[in-house]
Design a protein around this motif. Structure first.
Motif, short mmCIF file in Angstrom:
data_model
loop_
_atom_site.label_atom_id
_atom_site.label_comp_id
_atom_site.label_asym_id
_atom_site.label_seq_id
_atom_site.Cartn_x
_atom_site.Cartn_y
_atom_site.Cartn_z
N PHE A 14 0.86 -1.18 0.00
CA PHE A 14 0.00 0.00 0.00
C PHE A 14 0.90 1.23 0.00
CE2 PHE A 14 -2.07 -3.46 2.21
CZ PHE A 14 -3.30 -3.51 1.62
N ILE A 15 0.34 2.38 -0.31
CA ILE A 15 1.08 3.63 -0.28
C ILE A 15 0.50 4.51 0.83
CG2 ILE A 15 1.77 5.73 -1.51
CD1 ILE A 15 3.04 3.18 -2.62
N ALA A 16 1.36 4.90 1.76
CA ALA A 16 0.98 5.81 2.85
C ALA A 16 1.40 7.22 2.45
CB ALA A 16 1.67 5.40 4.14
N VAL A 17 0.49 8.16 2.61
CA VAL A 17 0.76 9.55 2.27
C VAL A 17 0.49 10.41 3.51
CG1 VAL A 17 0.10 11.49 0.79
CG2 VAL A 17 0.03 9.15 -0.11
N THR A 18 1.46 11.23 3.86
CA THR A 18 1.29 12.18 4.96
C THR A 18 1.64 13.56 4.45
OG1 THR A 18 1.92 10.52 6.61
CG2 THR A 18 2.02 12.82 7.29
N LEU A 19 0.73 14.49 4.62
CA LEU A 19 0.97 15.88 4.31
C LEU A 19 0.99 16.63 5.63
CD1 LEU A 19 1.24 18.23 2.32
CD2 LEU A 19 -1.28 18.29 2.21
N LYS A 20 2.16 17.15 5.97
CA LYS A 20 2.30 17.87 7.23
C LYS A 20 1.87 19.32 7.02
CE LYS A 20 5.64 14.73 9.05
NZ LYS A 20 6.79 14.52 9.87
N LEU A 21 0.83 19.70 7.74
CA LEU A 21 0.26 21.04 7.67
C LEU A 21 0.45 21.73 9.01
CD1 LEU A 21 -3.07 19.99 5.92
CD2 LEU A 21 -1.09 21.07 4.84
N PRO A 22 0.30 23.04 9.08
CA PRO A 22 0.39 23.71 10.37
C PRO A 22 -0.63 23.14 11.37
CG PRO A 22 0.46 25.31 8.61
CD PRO A 22 0.11 23.97 7.98
N LYS A 23 -0.15 22.67 12.48
CA LYS A 23 -0.96 22.18 13.60
C LYS A 23 -1.72 20.89 13.33
CE LYS A 23 -1.42 26.78 15.47
NZ LYS A 23 -2.29 27.80 15.98
N THR A 24 -1.50 20.24 12.18
CA THR A 24 -2.19 18.98 11.89
C THR A 24 -1.46 18.22 10.79
OG1 THR A 24 -4.36 18.00 11.51
CG2 THR A 24 -3.77 19.86 10.12
N ASN A 25 -1.81 16.97 10.64
CA ASN A 25 -1.32 16.14 9.54
C ASN A 25 -2.51 15.60 8.77
OD1 ASN A 25 1.39 16.38 10.25
ND2 ASN A 25 1.34 14.58 11.55
N PHE A 26 -2.40 15.55 7.47
CA PHE A 26 -3.38 14.94 6.58
C PHE A 26 -2.79 13.60 6.17
CE2 PHE A 26 -4.83 14.05 2.31
CZ PHE A 26 -6.18 14.29 2.38
N MET A 27 -3.49 12.49 6.46
CA MET A 27 -2.93 11.16 6.21
C MET A 27 -3.91 10.27 5.47
SD MET A 27 -1.42 10.53 9.98
CE MET A 27 -3.00 10.99 10.61
N ALA A 28 -3.36 9.42 4.59
CA ALA A 28 -4.14 8.43 3.88
C ALA A 28 -3.25 7.24 3.56
CB ALA A 28 -4.72 9.01 2.60
N VAL A 29 -3.87 6.07 3.48
CA VAL A 29 -3.18 4.87 2.99
C VAL A 29 -4.07 4.31 1.90
CG1 VAL A 29 -2.22 2.62 3.55
CG2 VAL A 29 -2.18 4.43 5.28
N THR A 30 -3.48 4.04 0.74
CA THR A 30 -4.28 3.68 -0.42
C THR A 30 -3.87 2.33 -1.02
OG1 THR A 30 -5.07 4.46 -2.57
CG2 THR A 30 -2.78 4.98 -2.00
#
Length: 102
Positions: A14-30
């Protein structure tokens, strides 16, 4: 910063994606069929919007996660109708849901 990392669960990649944003993280595994995501995913929109229903999106959402490892272990709080059709259930761990999406 954007991170993309392959992960393996029971010999499936699978591919894990993390986008580090100010004060939070956006995460998905596809997978090739669907994905799991952090609380940013609006599952209700996918289940109620006619145009999105036609796309047959397979997805699930976990709340309160801050890392990919937590996302994989967390129970899914909500799922799309298409994910349910594949055997994914609310309360299922993220990693188990992904295995239903291969």
């Amino acid at each position: 910063m954007l991170e993309m990392t392959p992960i393996t669960i029971e010999n499936q990649t699978f591919i894990a994606v993390t986008l580090k944003l100010p004060k939070t993280n956006f995460m998905a595994v596809t997978s090739e069929k669907g994905y799991i995501m952090c609380g940013a995913l609006d599952v209700a929109l996918f289940n109620e919007n006619k145009a999105l229903l036609e796309r047959k999106i397979v997805a699930g959402r976990a709340l309160g996660v801050r890392t990919i490892d937590q996302l994989l272990e967390a129970p899914l709080e909500s799922i799309t109708k298409e994910a349910e059709a594949l055997g994914v259930t609310v309360g299922m761990k993220g990693k188990d849901a992904l295995l239903k999406m291969v």
